[in-house]
Design an enzyme around this catalytic site. Structure first.
Site, PDB file in Angstrom:
ATOM      1  N   GLY A 109      11.391  -0.463   6.651  1.00 35.16           N
ATOM      2  CA  GLY A 109      12.066  -1.754   6.800  1.00 35.16           C
ATOM      3  C   GLY A 109      11.403  -2.657   7.835  1.00 35.16           C
ATOM      4  N   GLU A 112       8.671  -4.303   6.003  1.00 35.17           N
ATOM      5  CA  GLU A 112       9.309  -5.213   5.048  1.00 35.17           C
ATOM      6  C   GLU A 112       9.852  -6.462   5.751  1.00 35.17           C
ATOM      7  OE1 GLU A 112      11.701  -1.876   3.651  1.00 35.17           O
ATOM      8  OE2 GLU A 112      10.955  -2.252   1.628  1.00 35.17           O
ATOM      9  N   GLU A 132       8.961   5.636   3.352  1.00 32.81           N
ATOM     10  CA  GLU A 132      10.259   6.051   2.811  1.00 32.81           C
ATOM     11  C   GLU A 132      10.153   7.276   1.923  1.00 32.81           C
ATOM     12  OE1 GLU A 132       9.114   2.920   2.844  1.00 32.81           O
ATOM     13  OE2 GLU A 132      10.722   1.538   3.419  1.00 32.81           O
TER      14      GLU A 132
END
Ligand code: CO8
Length: 258
Positions: A109, A112, A132
């Site tokens: 994240g 991201e 992930e």
């Protein structure tokens, strides 16, 4: 200045600076941090004195991903029902320019979040990855989509399937980041870059952002028409008269941002 627990939000000149601040968890993204980043960014977006937003982390980590401890015991319906992290869609929808200034880990994240900004400036210590898969899950805040568009299919597939990290030099070669700077200069460089952007005509900068983003969504002919119409509309701005007059008169332009 606004008060938050997981971030620091400050106005520096015409730049809104958001510093992720959960040092004990390497800035892992939990729901509170999500809400606070989005609240601060929205406050800067509506503040007429702000022309550009910078998001940064610490020397060690921009953000080491979504908060694994907050997610580990949740079920499918917990995640799906809450549409976990759908709120992040608000960040790329901001109309003012945004810069991610990344040092250290930008994983999952965190990578991201950086990619949701308009561009990424990296310290030479930056490391990017989508790990992930090593947790038995997959990217969920845009990693499989934005990374693929930014660095292409082969590298994105390899990154998401193996979870390996990319260093700053590889990230620059791959087109993930706009520039790499020495770690000690990252924040100063990001602030100077943001001040430069914030000194331009804000409506022109917002139109640039809108047009570049449109390139991801439509075919070339449609994108070129969209760009041309926006370009025409800049001639309704006082800033266009000022910018062109300043050039002809050989002086610096002073934009009114309207
Ligand atoms: N979540 C929660 N806590 C974290 C995280 C995280 N992502 N990353 C680090 N921490 C914590 C550690 O647990 C540790 O806490 P404690 O001291 O209490 O044990 C502290 O931060 C320091 O971390 P380390 O001791 O591990 O530091 P190291 O320098 O040894 O290692 C690393 C640094 C390599 C970054 C390592 O911490 C690591 O691998 N972190 C996890 C990286 C990761 O897997 N990120 C992906 C998370 S999943 C994700 O982001 C999914 C996004 C999409 C979700 C969308 C949902 C819809």
């Amino acid at each position: 200045n606004m008060h938050y627990e997981t971030i620091i939000a400050e106005k520096k000149g015409r730049v809104g600076l958001i510093t992720l601040n959960r040092p004990k968890a390497l800035n892992a993204i939990n729901r509170q941090l999500t809400q606070e980043v989005l609240d601060a960014a929205t406050a800067f977006e509506t503040d007429p004195d702000i022309g550009c937003i910078v998001i940064t982390g610490s020397e060690k980590a921009f953000a080491a991903g979504a908060d694994i401890k907050e997610m580990q015991d949740r079920s499918f319906i917990d995640m799906y029902g809450a549409d976990w992290f759908a709120d992040w869609e608000r960040l790329p929808r901001l109309r003012k320019p945004t810069i991610a200034a990344v040092a250290g880990f930008a994983l999952g994240g965190g990578c991201e979040l950086a990619m949701m900004c308009d561009f990424i400036l990296a310290a030479d210590t930056a490391r990017f990855g989508q790990p992930e898969i090593k947790l038995g899950v997959m990217p969920g805040m845009g990693g499989s989509q934005r990374l693929t568009r930014l660095i292409g299919r082969a590298k994105a597939m390899e990154m998401c399937l193996t979870g390996r990290m990319m260093d700053a030099a590889e990230a620059e070669r791959a087109g993930l980041v706009s520039r790499v700077v020495p770690a000690a200069e990252l924040l100063a460089d990001a602030m100077t870059t943001a001040e430069t952007i914030a000194s331009m005509s804000l409506p022109a900068a917002m139109m640039v952002k809108e047009a570049v983003n449109r390139a991801d969504e439509v075919d070339l002919a449609e994108g070129l028409r969209f760009e041309r119409r926006l370009f025409h509309s800049t001639f309704a701005l006082e800033d266009q008269k000022e910018g062109m007059a300043a050039f002809v008169e050989k002086r610096p332009a002073v934009f009114k941002n309207r």
